[in-house]
Design an enzyme around this catalytic site. Structure first.
Site, PDB file in Angstrom:
ATOM      1  CB  VAL A  26      -0.991  -0.005   1.198  1.00 31.32           C
ATOM      2  CG1 VAL A  26      -0.292  -0.057   2.537  1.00 31.32           C
ATOM      3  CG2 VAL A  26      -1.946   1.187   1.117  1.00 31.32           C
ATOM      4  CG  PHE A  27       2.296   5.073  -2.658  1.00 29.36           C
ATOM      5  CD1 PHE A  27       3.677   5.058  -2.588  1.00 29.36           C
ATOM      6  CD2 PHE A  27       1.660   6.283  -2.923  1.00 29.36           C
ATOM      7  CE1 PHE A  27       4.424   6.221  -2.761  1.00 29.36           C
ATOM      8  CE2 PHE A  27       2.388   7.452  -3.108  1.00 29.36           C
ATOM      9  CZ  PHE A  27       3.784   7.417  -3.022  1.00 29.36           C
ATOM     10  N   GLY A  28       1.534   5.130   0.708  1.00 27.01           N
ATOM     11  CA  GLY A  28       1.068   6.259   1.511  1.00 27.01           C
ATOM     12  C   GLY A  28       1.672   7.554   1.007  1.00 27.01           C
ATOM     13  CE1 TYR A  29      -2.802   8.857  -1.479  1.00 25.24           C
ATOM     14  CE2 TYR A  29      -2.882  11.234  -1.165  1.00 25.24           C
ATOM     15  CZ  TYR A  29      -3.519  10.031  -1.361  1.00 25.24           C
ATOM     16  OH  TYR A  29      -4.891   9.997  -1.422  1.00 25.24           O
ATOM     17  N   GLY A  30       0.169  10.630   2.317  1.00 24.85           N
ATOM     18  CA  GLY A  30      -0.294  11.646   3.267  1.00 24.85           C
ATOM     19  C   GLY A  30      -0.056  11.159   4.682  1.00 24.85           C
ATOM     20  CB  SER A  31      -2.295  10.808   7.601  1.00 30.99           C
ATOM     21  OG  SER A  31      -3.255   9.944   7.039  1.00 30.99           O
ATOM     22  CD  GLU A  89      -6.948   7.331   5.882  1.00 32.37           C
ATOM     23  OE1 GLU A  89      -7.658   8.348   5.757  1.00 32.37           O
ATOM     24  OE2 GLU A  89      -5.936   7.290   6.583  1.00 32.37           O
TER      25      GLU A  89
HETATM   26  C1  BEZ Z   1      -2.197   8.376   2.454  1.00 30.75           C
HETATM   27  O1  BEZ Z   1      -1.454   8.792   3.311  1.00 30.75           O
HETATM   28  O2  BEZ Z   1      -1.787   7.652   1.559  1.00 30.75           O
HETATM   29  C2  BEZ Z   1      -3.615   8.715   2.471  1.00 30.75           C
HETATM   30  C3  BEZ Z   1      -3.983   9.968   2.118  1.00 30.75           C
HETATM   31  C4  BEZ Z   1      -5.308  10.299   2.138  1.00 30.75           C
HETATM   32  C5  BEZ Z   1      -6.234   9.372   2.538  1.00 30.75           C
HETATM   33  C6  BEZ Z   1      -5.849   8.117   2.848  1.00 30.75           C
HETATM   34  C7  BEZ Z   1      -4.520   7.785   2.817  1.00 30.75           C
END
Ligand code: BEZ
Length: 179
Positions: free
Chosen positions: A11-16, A87
């Site tokens: 799983v790729f995380g780009y935020g939290s 999410e």
């Molecule tokens: C994330 O960090 O990948 C992410 C960003 C927004 C919503 C869910 C996950």
């Protein structure tokens, strides 16, 4: 090509997901996805805002030639139950090709994506409007400002420069100074 453990997915995380890691994982790798960029275009009714006053959080938007740096986790399937709940406000899992920074390997994985058709989508706005919106929003998970600043710090730790995030962090800091 890296072979994933059976029963586990990337799983790729780009935020939290980069900095709030409240789930077990088998591997963690700095990574990137291509053709996408992160944007504060999604409303948050449940974490950084409320149904009456939604905050602004991240989603991805397609952008040919762009690279979005984040973190990839190899997780057991059961972790998705937790993440799907965390999410849940408009996000769905989408398949994506992920490049692992250390090895250059490409792996197939999933990313949480909130598209323009979801009811919480807010879309593009001028940066100063987005910054003011972030500066004024709060929700059960804390202030929208902290979400932005934690992300900025996490990206700095990864050695990434994201102009959208940096611009918003600068604008929010300016609003703080002016009171
Ligand atoms: C994330 O960090 O990948 C992410 C960003 C927004 C919503 C869910 C996950």
């Amino acid at each position: 090509m890296t072979v994933s453990k059976e029963g586990a997915s990337w799983v790729f995380g780009y935020g939290s997901l980069i900095y709030k890691v409240d789930f077990p994982y088998l591997r963690r790798e700095v990574a990137s996805i291509h053709g996408w960029q992160r944007r504060f275009w999604q409303g948050s009714h449940d974490h950084r805002g409320t149904p009456e006053r939604p905050g602004r959080v991240l989603t991805l938007t397609e952008s040919p030639g762009a690279q979005c740096v984040g973190v990839a986790y190899l997780v057991e399937e059961s972790v998705f139950e937790h993440l799907d709940h965390r999410e849940k406000n408009g996000y769905e899992r989408a398949a994506v090709s992920i490049e692992l920074a250390a090895s250059g390997d490409q792996v197939q994985g999933l990313v949480y994506y909130a598209g323009p058709d979801n009811p919480a989508f807010l879309g593009e706005a001028p940066p100063n409007e987005i910054a003011r919106h972030i500066a004024e929003s709060h929700g059960p998970s804390g202030s929208n400002r902290d979400y932005l600043l934690q992300l900025e710090a996490a990206l700095r730790d990864l050695g990434d420069v994201d102009h959208h995030v940096q611009e918003l962090a600068g604008l929010v800091a300016g609003l703080d100074e002016r009171g």
